[in-house]
Design a protein around this motif. Structure first.
Motif, PDB file in Angstrom:
ATOM      1  N   LEU A 150      39.815  44.166  33.391  1.00 62.47           N
ATOM      2  CA  LEU A 150      39.273  43.966  34.735  1.00 62.47           C
ATOM      3  C   LEU A 150      39.791  42.646  35.291  1.00 62.47           C
ATOM      4  O   LEU A 150      39.599  41.598  34.676  1.00 62.47           O
ATOM      5  N   VAL A 151      40.471  42.710  36.428  1.00 63.37           N
ATOM      6  CA  VAL A 151      40.979  41.486  37.052  1.00 63.37           C
ATOM      7  C   VAL A 151      40.469  41.390  38.489  1.00 63.37           C
ATOM      8  O   VAL A 151      39.749  40.462  38.843  1.00 63.37           O
ATOM      9  N   LEU A 152      40.848  42.349  39.324  1.00 64.47           N
ATOM     10  CA  LEU A 152      40.307  42.455  40.681  1.00 64.47           C
ATOM     11  C   LEU A 152      39.676  43.833  40.834  1.00 64.47           C
ATOM     12  O   LEU A 152      40.268  44.841  40.431  1.00 64.47           O
ATOM     13  N   LEU A 153      38.508  43.877  41.422  1.00 64.47           N
ATOM     14  CA  LEU A 153      37.779  45.140  41.523  1.00 64.47           C
ATOM     15  C   LEU A 153      38.542  46.160  42.366  1.00 64.47           C
ATOM     16  O   LEU A 153      38.984  45.862  43.480  1.00 64.47           O
ATOM     17  N   GLY A 154      38.684  47.340  41.801  1.00 60.86           N
ATOM     18  CA  GLY A 154      39.317  48.436  42.521  1.00 60.86           C
ATOM     19  C   GLY A 154      40.821  48.372  42.567  1.00 60.86           C
ATOM     20  O   GLY A 154      41.447  49.150  43.296  1.00 60.86           O
ATOM     21  N   SER A 155      41.424  47.466  41.792  1.00 59.40           N
ATOM     22  CA  SER A 155      42.878  47.334  41.814  1.00 59.40           C
ATOM     23  C   SER A 155      43.416  47.362  40.389  1.00 59.40           C
ATOM     24  O   SER A 155      42.841  46.754  39.482  1.00 59.40           O
ATOM     25  N   ASP A 156      44.519  48.058  40.218  1.00 58.37           N
ATOM     26  CA  ASP A 156      45.137  48.251  38.905  1.00 58.37           C
ATOM     27  C   ASP A 156      46.126  47.117  38.641  1.00 58.37           C
ATOM     28  O   ASP A 156      47.136  46.994  39.337  1.00 58.37           O
ATOM     29  N   HIS A 157      45.838  46.272  37.639  1.00 56.82           N
ATOM     30  CA  HIS A 157      46.740  45.147  37.393  1.00 56.82           C
ATOM     31  C   HIS A 157      47.987  45.554  36.618  1.00 56.82           C
ATOM     32  O   HIS A 157      48.762  44.704  36.189  1.00 56.82           O
ATOM     33  N   GLY A 158      48.194  46.863  36.492  1.00 56.06           N
ATOM     34  CA  GLY A 158      49.476  47.351  35.999  1.00 56.06           C
ATOM     35  C   GLY A 158      50.492  47.480  37.122  1.00 56.06           C
ATOM     36  O   GLY A 158      51.686  47.684  36.874  1.00 56.06           O
ATOM     37  N   LEU A 159      50.034  47.349  38.358  1.00 59.01           N
ATOM     38  CA  LEU A 159      50.924  47.430  39.522  1.00 59.01           C
ATOM     39  C   LEU A 159      51.662  46.106  39.722  1.00 59.01           C
ATOM     40  O   LEU A 159      51.238  45.069  39.202  1.00 59.01           O
ATOM     41  N   PRO A 160      52.747  46.109  40.501  1.00 59.44           N
ATOM     42  CA  PRO A 160      53.379  44.837  40.885  1.00 59.44           C
ATOM     43  C   PRO A 160      52.369  43.953  41.613  1.00 59.44           C
ATOM     44  O   PRO A 160      51.458  44.453  42.278  1.00 59.44           O
ATOM     45  N   PHE A 161      52.559  42.639  41.517  1.00 60.93           N
ATOM     46  CA  PHE A 161      51.550  41.707  42.005  1.00 60.93           C
ATOM     47  C   PHE A 161      51.215  41.917  43.480  1.00 60.93           C
ATOM     48  O   PHE A 161      50.046  41.886  43.868  1.00 60.93           O
ATOM     49  N   GLN A 162      52.221  42.125  44.314  1.00 63.64           N
ATOM     50  CA  GLN A 162      51.965  42.257  45.748  1.00 63.64           C
ATOM     51  C   GLN A 162      51.108  43.483  46.063  1.00 63.64           C
ATOM     52  O   GLN A 162      50.295  43.465  46.991  1.00 63.64           O
ATOM     53  N   LYS A 163      51.294  44.552  45.296  1.00 62.91           N
ATOM     54  CA  LYS A 163      50.480  45.749  45.509  1.00 62.91           C
ATOM     55  C   LYS A 163      49.108  45.607  44.860  1.00 62.91           C
ATOM     56  O   LYS A 163      48.153  46.266  45.267  1.00 62.91           O
ATOM     57  N   PHE A 164      49.047  44.749  43.861  1.00 62.78           N
ATOM     58  CA  PHE A 164      47.789  44.561  43.130  1.00 62.78           C
ATOM     59  C   PHE A 164      46.834  43.626  43.875  1.00 62.78           C
ATOM     60  O   PHE A 164      45.676  43.959  44.116  1.00 62.78           O
ATOM     61  N   ALA A 165      47.335  42.454  44.262  1.00 58.57           N
ATOM     62  CA  ALA A 165      46.468  41.408  44.834  1.00 58.57           C
ATOM     63  C   ALA A 165      46.310  41.596  46.340  1.00 58.57           C
ATOM     64  O   ALA A 165      46.679  40.729  47.135  1.00 58.57           O
ATOM     65  N   THR A 166      45.750  42.717  46.734  1.00 60.28           N
ATOM     66  CA  THR A 166      45.540  42.981  48.158  1.00 60.28           C
ATOM     67  C   THR A 166      44.323  42.205  48.657  1.00 60.28           C
ATOM     68  O   THR A 166      43.448  41.807  47.873  1.00 60.28           O
ATOM     69  N   ASN A 167      44.276  42.020  49.958  1.00 61.96           N
ATOM     70  CA  ASN A 167      43.114  41.334  50.543  1.00 61.96           C
ATOM     71  C   ASN A 167      41.825  42.090  50.235  1.00 61.96           C
ATOM     72  O   ASN A 167      40.783  41.487  49.961  1.00 61.96           O
ATOM     73  N   GLU A 168      41.904  43.420  50.282  1.00 59.25           N
ATOM     74  CA  GLU A 168      40.705  44.227  50.037  1.00 59.25           C
ATOM     75  C   GLU A 168      40.187  44.026  48.616  1.00 59.25           C
ATOM     76  O   GLU A 168      38.972  43.917  48.387  1.00 59.25           O
ATOM     77  N   ALA A 169      41.103  43.979  47.645  1.00 61.15           N
ATOM     78  CA  ALA A 169      40.686  43.800  46.251  1.00 61.15           C
ATOM     79  C   ALA A 169      40.056  42.422  46.045  1.00 61.15           C
ATOM     80  O   ALA A 169      39.059  42.276  45.329  1.00 61.15           O
ATOM     81  N   ILE A 170      40.637  41.410  46.679  1.00 58.41           N
ATOM     82  CA  ILE A 170      40.071  40.059  46.572  1.00 58.41           C
ATOM     83  C   ILE A 170      38.696  40.011  47.232  1.00 58.41           C
ATOM     84  O   ILE A 170      37.749  39.424  46.698  1.00 58.41           O
ATOM     85  N   GLN A 171      38.568  40.654  48.382  1.00 64.58           N
ATOM     86  CA  GLN A 171      37.278  40.661  49.082  1.00 64.58           C
ATOM     87  C   GLN A 171      36.208  41.387  48.269  1.00 64.58           C
ATOM     88  O   GLN A 171      35.054  40.937  48.202  1.00 64.58           O
ATOM     89  N   ARG A 172      36.580  42.510  47.650  1.00 62.79           N
ATOM     90  CA  ARG A 172      35.611  43.239  46.821  1.00 62.79           C
ATOM     91  C   ARG A 172      35.112  42.367  45.674  1.00 62.79           C
ATOM     92  O   ARG A 172      33.916  42.323  45.379  1.00 62.79           O
ATOM     93  N   THR A 173      36.054  41.696  45.027  1.00 66.99           N
ATOM     94  CA  THR A 173      35.681  40.857  43.885  1.00 66.99           C
ATOM     95  C   THR A 173      34.836  39.675  44.335  1.00 66.99           C
ATOM     96  O   THR A 173      33.885  39.275  43.648  1.00 66.99           O
ATOM     97  N   GLU A 174      35.159  39.141  45.495  1.00 64.46           N
ATOM     98  CA  GLU A 174      34.363  38.019  46.005  1.00 64.46           C
ATOM     99  C   GLU A 174      32.941  38.465  46.342  1.00 64.46           C
ATOM    100  O   GLU A 174      31.977  37.720  46.116  1.00 64.46           O
TER     101      GLU A 174
END
Length: 270
Positions: A150-174
């Motif tokens: 588990l790194v960012l909620l709702g995002s797969d950290h097996g993806l490339p970083f730009q596709k992984f660290a989306t604003n939506e994923a950061i907002q969900r985790t926050e």
């Protein structure tokens, strides 16, 4: 076919004559499972296990009761390794069953939930997997450690970083971090602070420097509460960004002109 009343009367007659084994077999054939299980529990362990096995065999494999009985038997439920398929009719009832029926072995329940999360993640159901990991209190990890769950909620950290660290994923985790902080003011996710810094940088790019500065202040507050030494790279980035943005602080702009070059109190703490 006998009515339930007739079946119960025959069960009672057999017991009146002391024919417990016949009564037990009759109860199972007549689906008087409550009577059968109670009677078996007063006989011996082997008989009770046999009756329980007969009872569970009659249940559909995707029935949440199967999950419960397997868990109570000290096993990882089959649902944990099979959920996500159409024939299992969803993972939620099975997760709810595990959460609502804690056994004497909390670690078994936790392993069952984590296994369910792993199964769902392998099938690409990342949101569902992360719900399981949160319920099992799996700690948040880092993007570079692929074994972390588990790194960012709702995002797969097996993806490339730009596709992984989306604003939506950061907002969900926050939002999750914020909700946890409502119950525990000292709560923070250490590995998440770097992503909040990335989000602050994006806010600057979007022309929102005041919000970015507020983010920096929040990150500093979280970092200073952590028992571990924060990342020097993160600290250096925070200081550089905060130095650029400090004049956007409304409290600073209200000070006399000669004091406006002073650093905010929270920035001094770094």
């Amino acid at each position: 076919a006998n009515t339930p009343k007739q079946a119960l009367e025959k069960f009672t007659r057999l017991l009146l004559f002391g024919r417990k084994k016949e009564a037990l077999e009759w109860a199972m054939r007549s689906r008087l499972w409550g009577h059968a299980l109670f009677l078996a529990s007063k006989m011996d362990n082997r008989t009770y296990s046999y009756v329980m096995s007969r009872f569970t065999t009659g249940l559909a494999m995707n029935d949440p009761l199967q999950t419960l009985f397997q868990l109570l038997s000290g096993r990882i439920p089959q649902a944990s390794t099979c959920c996500g398929d159409e024939r299992w009719r969803g993972w939620r009832p099975h997760l709810a069953t595990i959460l609502a029926n804690q056994t004497g072995d909390p670690e078994l329940s936790r392993r069952a939930i984590i296994t369910m999360g792993d199964t769902l993640a392998l099938k690409g159901l990342i949101d569902a997997a992360h719900v399981c990991y949160l319920m099992a209190e799996v700690p948040f990890g880092s993007f570079g450690v692929k074994t972390d769950k588990l790194v960012l909620l709702g995002s797969d950290h097996g993806l490339p970083f730009q596709k992984f660290a989306t604003n939506e994923a950061i907002q969900r985790t926050e939002m999750f971090e914020y909700c946890q902080r409502l119950g525990n003011p000292h709560y923070s996710i250490p590995a998440f602070q770097a992503f909040k810094f990335i989000y602050a940088c994006r806010l600057v790019d979007y022309g929102l420097p005041s919000q970015a500065l507020h983010y920096c202040e929040g990150i500093v507050a979280s970092v200073l509460k952590q028992p571990m030494v924060p990342s020097p790279v993160l600290l250096a980035g925070l200081i550089r960004l905060a130095e650029r943005l400090k004049l956007c602080d409304p409290q600073l702009s209200e000070r006399p002109e000669e004091e406006q070059e002073l650093e905010p109190d929270w920035l001094k703490n770094l």
